[in-house]
Write a protein that holds these residues in place. Sequence first.
Motif, PDB file in Angstrom:
ATOM      1  N   LEU A   7       0.839  -1.204   0.000  1.00  0.00           N
ATOM      2  CA  LEU A   7       0.000   0.000   0.000  1.00  0.00           C
ATOM      3  C   LEU A   7       0.871   1.250   0.000  1.00  0.00           C
ATOM      4  O   LEU A   7       0.572   2.221  -0.698  1.00  0.00           O
ATOM      5  CB  LEU A   7      -0.942  -0.015   1.210  1.00  0.00           C
ATOM      6  N   ALA A  10       2.121   1.738  -3.542  1.00  0.00           N
ATOM      7  CA  ALA A  10       1.046   2.193  -4.419  1.00  0.00           C
ATOM      8  C   ALA A  10       0.759   3.676  -4.191  1.00  0.00           C
ATOM      9  O   ALA A  10       0.607   4.448  -5.159  1.00  0.00           O
ATOM     10  CB  ALA A  10      -0.211   1.355  -4.198  1.00  0.00           C
ATOM     11  N   LEU A  11       0.705   4.084  -2.939  1.00  0.00           N
ATOM     12  CA  LEU A  11       0.470   5.497  -2.628  1.00  0.00           C
ATOM     13  C   LEU A  11       1.600   6.379  -3.123  1.00  0.00           C
ATOM     14  O   LEU A  11       1.367   7.474  -3.633  1.00  0.00           O
ATOM     15  CB  LEU A  11       0.290   5.680  -1.123  1.00  0.00           C
ATOM     16  N   LEU A  14       1.122   6.717  -6.895  1.00  0.00           N
ATOM     17  CA  LEU A  14       0.009   7.626  -7.199  1.00  0.00           C
ATOM     18  C   LEU A  14       0.410   9.058  -6.903  1.00  0.00           C
ATOM     19  O   LEU A  14       0.158   9.962  -7.708  1.00  0.00           O
ATOM     20  CB  LEU A  14      -1.230   7.229  -6.391  1.00  0.00           C
ATOM     21  N   ASN A  45      -3.064   4.298 -11.655  1.00  0.00           N
ATOM     22  CA  ASN A  45      -2.527   4.289 -10.293  1.00  0.00           C
ATOM     23  C   ASN A  45      -3.643   4.429  -9.264  1.00  0.00           C
ATOM     24  O   ASN A  45      -3.629   3.772  -8.227  1.00  0.00           O
ATOM     25  CB  ASN A  45      -1.499   5.410 -10.108  1.00  0.00           C
ATOM     26  N   THR A  49      -4.486   1.608  -6.426  1.00  0.00           N
ATOM     27  CA  THR A  49      -4.349   2.099  -5.053  1.00  0.00           C
ATOM     28  C   THR A  49      -5.679   1.993  -4.318  1.00  0.00           C
ATOM     29  O   THR A  49      -5.728   1.576  -3.159  1.00  0.00           O
ATOM     30  CB  THR A  49      -3.815   3.542  -5.035  1.00  0.00           C
ATOM     31  N   TYR A  50      -6.771   2.342  -4.999  1.00  0.00           N
ATOM     32  CA  TYR A  50      -8.096   2.192  -4.398  1.00  0.00           C
ATOM     33  C   TYR A  50      -8.336   0.727  -4.029  1.00  0.00           C
ATOM     34  O   TYR A  50      -8.809   0.424  -2.929  1.00  0.00           O
ATOM     35  CB  TYR A  50      -9.195   2.692  -5.343  1.00  0.00           C
ATOM     36  N   CYS A  53      -6.461  -0.161  -1.006  1.00  0.00           N
ATOM     37  CA  CYS A  53      -7.015   0.502   0.175  1.00  0.00           C
ATOM     38  C   CYS A  53      -8.184  -0.278   0.754  1.00  0.00           C
ATOM     39  O   CYS A  53      -8.213  -0.564   1.952  1.00  0.00           O
ATOM     40  CB  CYS A  53      -7.455   1.928  -0.161  1.00  0.00           C
ATOM     41  N   ALA A 127      -6.512   8.454   1.000  1.00  0.00           N
ATOM     42  CA  ALA A 127      -5.750   7.201   1.013  1.00  0.00           C
ATOM     43  C   ALA A 127      -4.555   7.307   1.953  1.00  0.00           C
ATOM     44  O   ALA A 127      -4.239   6.369   2.682  1.00  0.00           O
ATOM     45  CB  ALA A 127      -5.301   6.850  -0.400  1.00  0.00           C
TER      46      ALA A 127
END
Length: 139
Positions: A7, A10-11, A14, A45, A49-50, A53, A127
């Motif tokens: 995570l 990914a954040l 993004l 992205n 990412t969603y 999450c 996020a």
Amino acid sequence: MLDLSGLERALSSLDAVIAETQKKPFMDALTEVQRNAFIAGAIQNFEFTYELCWKFMKRWLDHNLGSSYVEGVSRRELFRLAHQSRLIDSVDEWMLYHRARNQTSHIYDPKVATEVYEIAVEFLPAARALLSAISAKND
């Protein structure tokens, strides 16, 4: 204890692509095809990412509340549980992100892409806040 490194990556990705797309001189210097590719990259992205999450929300809730609370529940119910557990601030906000994510997988329309991109920009702080909340409660 949850491994949050996926995570976090990914954040970070993004965040980086949105930061680039927010640089007006940079974006203005690109061709239309290049600008669209950057926006598409931001949307992609946002999508993964969603997905991470809500899956991390579910994992945390499963670990801390028990699987009987989270197995088979609707997304709205999952977000309600996350809100009650102080992982997120707003169920409605996260439902907006969910609808935006679903829009991206059905059709490509430049107007929809612009709307989803704008939602992705709004999603980033939410996020980050989720990651922070899970990190603080990750035991």
